[in-house]
Scaffold this active site. Structure first.
Site, mmCIF file in Angstrom:
data_model
loop_
_atom_site.group_PDB
_atom_site.id
_atom_site.type_symbol
_atom_site.label_atom_id
_atom_site.label_comp_id
_atom_site.label_asym_id
_atom_site.label_seq_id
_atom_site.Cartn_x
_atom_site.Cartn_y
_atom_site.Cartn_z
ATOM 1 C CB SER A 83 -0.994 -0.216 1.242
ATOM 2 O OG SER A 83 -1.939 0.780 1.068
ATOM 3 C CB THR A 84 1.331 4.116 2.302
ATOM 4 O OG1 THR A 84 -0.083 3.978 2.749
ATOM 5 C CG2 THR A 84 2.017 5.324 2.426
ATOM 6 C CG HIS B 41 -4.057 -1.000 -0.727
ATOM 7 N ND1 HIS B 41 -3.810 -0.770 0.600
ATOM 8 C CD2 HIS B 41 -4.686 -2.119 -0.951
ATOM 9 C CE1 HIS B 41 -4.258 -1.915 1.295
ATOM 10 N NE2 HIS B 41 -4.789 -2.690 0.042
ATOM 11 C CG MET C 3 -2.210 3.441 5.261
ATOM 12 S SD MET C 3 -2.708 5.013 5.484
ATOM 13 C CE MET C 3 -3.605 5.475 4.052
ATOM 14 C CG ASP D 104 -5.688 -5.460 2.473
ATOM 15 O OD1 ASP D 104 -6.274 -6.504 2.883
ATOM 16 O OD2 ASP D 104 -5.468 -5.101 1.375
#
Length: 360
Positions: free
Chosen positions: A174-175, A200, A293, A296
């Protein structure tokens, strides 16, 4: 302590007003100023010393990329890009992430009032995360709604074990993930096992990201389409608005796209991808959970490890945000915890049957 001090840089007076209202409404965030172009922004950074900058991609007098490059060289600070949902916007945003921007948000559709709440939550959360990356620890935000579990998209089932020599690599992020994924793919050989990735990312950005990875690495990288064969040397990135599932079709691995509900507030979800890999490939897979973050992918990594799959979590020092991999480690889902530069070799070692299962 004290509030997170934010400077908003955007050439649109309407967007500056909107971002100011959204961020000013959030506890612990203070908008200390705005700027309509990079030259004004440069002066206000010096005068106001903000903790986080929101930066428009398309700027007058100096483009956002040139400004960001100068900023990261002379006065590095957390930046959240504000991008448009266009092909050009996607490409420039990916360049910004390469230069060190922490994350990005896409501009809201100002004529659709019901999208404003979702946009506000995303913007506030990403500004908080950005502040925590460089400035101070991020306070945990309450979840706005109960989270759907992986069962909502793909119920648990007994994994089918096939006799095959084909191996699968699965990666979630993600991030900070677009750059982390690039670092892993750059270290994989052209004949690496077929690879499936859930990052993401908004719809419209995933194709641009895949095209960028295809140009920059020695692998064939594409946005996954329903029915794509997962074969060595090929990498499939989940579309930004679909879950990506790996399924078995006879002797072949195939991509399936699923338009089910968001899981852990995400579609694509790493947990969904990991569970599908477990069900389709079992111990023929190896998996890595990279920077991001939230949580998931953490439960998915646990399920994989419990089934005998070799699992890797990115370490804290090399992660932009040690949320997802950190949660996986906390839950006991990682066989190994490795720095980013070692993850590709860890995955290849596992795929060759030389994994260090049980360590970490």
């Amino acid at each position: 302590s004290g509030p997170i001090r934010v400077l908003i840089v955007d050439d649109s007076a309407l967007i500056r007003k909107l971002l100011t209202e959204i961020l000013s409404s959030a506890p612990g965030i203070e908008v200390v100023g705005t700027a309509s172009d990079p030259y004004l922004a440069r002066d206000r950074i010096k005068a106001l010393n903000p903790d986080v900058l929101t930066l428009d991609v398309e700027m007058p007098r100096m483009d956002g990329i040139t400004f960001l490059r100068n900023l990261m060289r002379l006065r590095p600070m957390p930046v959240v890009m504000v991008s448009s949902l266009t092909e050009q916007g996607a490409d420039v945003t990916l360049q910004a992430l390469e230069l060190g921007a922490v994350d990005f948000v896409t501009k809201p559709k100002l004529d659709v009032s019901h999208t404003l709440k979702d946009y506000a939550e995303e913007l506030i959360e990403k500004v908080r995360v950005a502040a925590g990356v460089k400035v101070r620890a991020l306070a945990r935000l309450p979840d706005p709604a109960p989270l759907k579990t992986t069962d909502a998209v793909l119920p648990k089932a007994v994994p089918k074990h096939f006799r095959t020599t084909d191996r699968i690599l699965a990666i979630g992020a993600s991030t900070g993930g677009t750059e982390a994924i690039k670092e892993v793919l750059l270290r994989l050989p052209p004949d690496a096992p077929g690879t499936v990735i859930a990052q993401h990312i908004p719809a419209g950005f995933s194709a641009a990201f895949a095209e960028r990875m295809n140009r920059q690495t020695g692998l064939t990288v594409k946005e996954a389409a329903d029915g794509d064969l997962v074969i060595p040397g090929h990498v499939f990135i989940a579309p930004g608005d679909r879950h990506l599932l790996l399924v078995r079709d006879g002797a072949r691995y195939v991509c399936r796209l699923n338009d089910g509900e968001p899981v852990n507030r995400h579609k694509p979800s790493v947990d969904v991808l990991f569970r599908s890999v477990l069900q389709a490939a079992g111990s023929n897979a190896a998996a890595a959970l990279l920077t991001g973050m939230g949580a998931d992918g953490a439960q998915g990594l646990v399920e994989l490890r419990e089934a005998g799959v070799h699992t890797i979590a990115q370490d804290e020092a090399s992660s932009v945000v040690w949320g997802m991999p950190g949660e996986a480690v906390k839950r006991g889902g990682a066989c190994e915890v490795l720095p980013l530069e070692a993850i590709a070799q860890g995955l290849l070692r596992a795929a060759r049957g030389q994994s260090m299962a049980g360590t970490g």
